[in-house]
Design an enzyme around this catalytic site. Structure first.
Site, mmCIF file in Angstrom:
data_model
loop_
_atom_site.group_PDB
_atom_site.id
_atom_site.type_symbol
_atom_site.label_atom_id
_atom_site.label_comp_id
_atom_site.label_asym_id
_atom_site.label_seq_id
_atom_site.Cartn_x
_atom_site.Cartn_y
_atom_site.Cartn_z
ATOM 1 N N CYS A 8 -0.874 12.796 117.392
ATOM 2 C CA CYS A 8 -0.595 13.798 117.369
ATOM 3 C C CYS A 8 0.976 13.914 116.397
ATOM 4 C CB CYS A 8 -0.034 12.906 119.124
ATOM 5 S SG CYS A 8 1.466 11.819 119.235
ATOM 6 N N ASN A 11 4.637 11.045 117.185
ATOM 7 C CA ASN A 11 4.171 9.662 116.882
ATOM 8 C C ASN A 11 4.624 8.591 117.722
ATOM 9 O OD1 ASN A 11 3.659 7.147 114.831
ATOM 10 N ND2 ASN A 11 2.013 7.570 116.223
ATOM 11 N N CYS A 13 4.507 9.643 121.550
ATOM 12 C CA CYS A 13 4.063 9.754 123.418
ATOM 13 C C CYS A 13 2.132 9.552 122.782
ATOM 14 C CB CYS A 13 4.461 10.517 123.712
ATOM 15 S SG CYS A 13 6.392 10.836 124.486
ATOM 16 N N ARG A 14 1.821 10.476 122.654
ATOM 17 C CA ARG A 14 0.444 10.189 122.439
ATOM 18 C C ARG A 14 -0.801 9.113 121.928
ATOM 19 N NH1 ARG A 14 -0.838 16.767 122.767
ATOM 20 N NH2 ARG A 14 0.449 16.579 121.070
ATOM 21 N N SER A 15 -0.382 9.508 120.574
ATOM 22 C CA SER A 15 -0.839 8.804 119.850
ATOM 23 C C SER A 15 -0.672 7.513 119.125
ATOM 24 C CB SER A 15 -0.708 8.788 117.939
ATOM 25 O OG SER A 15 0.434 9.032 117.483
ATOM 26 N N ASP A 127 1.302 17.435 125.949
ATOM 27 C CA ASP A 127 2.286 16.349 125.711
ATOM 28 C C ASP A 127 3.297 16.240 126.510
ATOM 29 O OD1 ASP A 127 4.235 15.376 124.386
ATOM 30 O OD2 ASP A 127 4.125 16.909 122.873
#
Length: 162
Positions: A8, A11, A13-15, A127
């Site tokens: 993401c 690196n 939050c999402r990933s 995000d």
């Protein structure tokens, strides 16, 4: 061993959510010994003097609500060399994919995917840094990782996972 890298923007939050959700799903499915799972960023915004920031506290809390620990994870940046190291390089949204392709020098082996494609969707994962909706992000990440797991389990049943 199948190697998966979730990517993401920062690196934090999402990933990392995808990394640790996937590790949890793989463990519960009994195939964690057949997978190497990590995550990275397309930017350096969350990396200072060579040290990445930890997972953003609300993302860490959302994982914790589901019994998933991400302690010790710090942001790292995607590198061109990662293309040769991983079998799947999975972005969270169209912008991630565009940046990944630029950073990786293309995708000649067809290894770059958007996470929700494994759930039969072309949607982006929003995000939560901007939306504040960690529930929606967690749900989307889980949907994509579950689709990826199902594909890998099908491969396992066919004897293709090493």
């Amino acid at each position: 061993m199948i190697k998966i890298l979730f990517v993401c923007h920062g690196n934090i939050c999402r990933s990392p959510m995808a990394e640790f959700v996937m590790k949890d799903l793989a463990e519960r499915a009994g195939i964690s010994d057949q997978l190497y799972i990590a995550s990275a960023a397309t930017s350096t915004e969350e990396i200072w003097n060579g040290m990445g920031n930890p997972v953003y506290p609300p993302a860490k809390a959302k994982l914790g609500e589901h019994g998933i620990d991400c302690e010790g994870k710090r942001a790292v940046q995607l590198t061109r060399a990662d293309y040769g190291k991983y079998d799947y390089l999975i972005g969270m949204d169209s912008t991630n994919i565009r940046n990944m392709l630029r950073m990786l020098g293309g995708d000649p082996e067809g290894k770059v995917y958007k996470l929700l494609s494994f759930a039969g969707s072309d949607r982006d994962i929003a995000d939560p840094w901007y939306t504040g909706d960690f529930d929606a992000t967690y749900a989307d990440v889980t949907e994509g990782c579950t689709g990826l797991l199902n594909m890998l389990l099908h491969m396992t049943a066919l004897g293709e996972v090493r």
